[in-house]
Design an enzyme around this catalytic site. Structure first.
Site, mmCIF file in Angstrom:
data_model
loop_
_atom_site.group_PDB
_atom_site.id
_atom_site.type_symbol
_atom_site.label_atom_id
_atom_site.label_comp_id
_atom_site.label_asym_id
_atom_site.label_seq_id
_atom_site.Cartn_x
_atom_site.Cartn_y
_atom_site.Cartn_z
ATOM 1 N N ASP A 1 36.200 35.648 40.331
ATOM 2 C CA ASP A 1 36.694 36.706 41.204
ATOM 3 C C ASP A 1 38.098 37.090 40.721
ATOM 4 O O ASP A 1 38.286 37.379 39.552
ATOM 5 C CB ASP A 1 36.654 36.236 42.669
ATOM 6 C CG ASP A 1 37.075 37.304 43.659
ATOM 7 O OD1 ASP A 1 36.256 38.180 43.960
ATOM 8 O OD2 ASP A 1 38.224 37.264 44.113
ATOM 9 N N HIS B 1 27.940 36.337 44.902
ATOM 10 C CA HIS B 1 29.297 36.431 44.367
ATOM 11 C C HIS B 1 29.942 35.087 44.056
ATOM 12 O O HIS B 1 30.783 34.990 43.165
ATOM 13 C CB HIS B 1 30.178 37.188 45.362
ATOM 14 C CG HIS B 1 31.578 37.374 44.903
ATOM 15 N ND1 HIS B 1 31.903 38.100 43.779
ATOM 16 C CD2 HIS B 1 32.767 36.906 45.394
ATOM 17 C CE1 HIS B 1 33.214 38.090 43.611
ATOM 18 N NE2 HIS B 1 33.760 37.364 44.576
#
Length: 316
Positions: free
Chosen positions: A94, A293
């Protein structure tokens, strides 16, 4: 606790051997790498994961412009040196991925190999990203929502545990998806969390104890972490000297096929081009089926296997 680059960083550490620095994303902490410490240490590496500035037990500078990409890369450089090392492998997920990629881009002399999870290598566009998204999506793109002073800070801090539970579940591969979910747009009146599902039972990879640890790490709020978003246009200005440059160190990119980030406008086409853009990409981008994610948390075995092989082959 380690003093680097004018701030004090909290780190977790395990193992001996070549240094591997693991950089978490938003809204996370060093704990997001809990599944990587043992396998990487057993493979012969010294594994260090900091709470990056603005997070966890690390310092939270008050100034918004103390969170630029140059500060964040400077923290990694300072950490490598403070640990008594000359070089390191750098791995990021991320927001940690842009920090890892930019560390390799700006200081290739310090980086043995770089791996990014979810967020692909940097491609500096022709326009500032926040301004571009503001115009394209009428200010509803989540970057713009997060960048507004005090807005998301208050929304997330109102009930931190619930906010994190909804956030993690909604962005995971376990959450249901519709075609309308492909872009994270926010109703400015309702906020980011309003329409997110709140699971009655957490996924197997994210326990109540994990949620407790994460909630504790945000006990002082979200402002430092959100300041990273508030510097996106400033980062675009600061990185002008590297416009068009590519990462030349050995590199690995991995992402989940149910992760929204690699599906952002233009990103799938960019990922397809990576093998031609990056001369030392170790293998074609690794796509993890059914993964959302939270790459290294949702698919630890696959991520660990790829990392061990990549780190071993990219040299010591």
């Amino acid at each position: 606790m380690v003093d680097v680059n004018g701030v004090r960083l909290h780190i977790a550490e395990q193992g001996d051997g070549p240094l591997v620095v693991l950089l978490h994303g938003f809204p996370e902490s060093w704990h997001s790498w809990r599944h990587q410490f043992g396998p990487l240490a057993d493979a012969g590496f010294r594994v260090v994961a900091p709470d990056q500035r603005g997070y966890g037990r690390s310092d939270r500078p008050e100034a918004v412009d103390a969170y630029t990409i140059l500060h964040l890369v400077g923290d990694v450089v300072g950490l490598i040196q403070a640990l008594g090392e000359e070089k390191a492998h750098v791995v990021g997920h991320d927001w940690g991925a842009p920090v890892a990629w930019h560390t390799a881009l700006l200081r290739p002399d310090l980086v043995r190999g770089v791996a990014g999870l979810s967020v692909p290598p940097p491609l500096r566009g022709p326009h500032p990203p926040l301004a571009s998204m503001q115009e394209r999506f009428d200010g509803r793109f989540y970057w713009n929502h997060f960048a507004r002073p005090g807005v998301a800070d208050a929304e997330f801090a109102k009930d931190t545990r619930t906010a994190l539970r909804k956030f993690f579940y909604s962005a995971s591969g376990d959450a249901p998806r519709t075609d309308g979910d492909r872009l994270p747009l926010v109703d400015p009146e309702r906020g980011w969390l309003a329409d997110m599902p709140d699971p009655e039972v957490l996924p197997d990879w994210f326990t109540e104890d994990d949620l407790d640890a994460l909630t504790e790490s945000f006990s002082q709020g979200f402002t430092g972490a959100l300041n990273w978003y508030r510097n996106m246009d400033r980062n675009w200005e600061l990185t002008a000297p590297w416009h068009g440059a590519v990462v030349t160190t050995p590199a690995l990119y991995m992402y989940g096929d149910r992760d929204l980030v690699p599906a952002f406008p233009g990103t799938p086409e960019f990922i397809e081009r990576l093998p031609t853009l990056m001369p030392n990409l170790w293998r074609p981008p690794v796509e993890l089926a059914g993964c959302g994610h939270w790459t290294q948390q949702e698919r630890p075995a696959e991520v660990n296997a790829a990392l061990v092989e990549f780190l071993t082959r990219s040299g010591v």
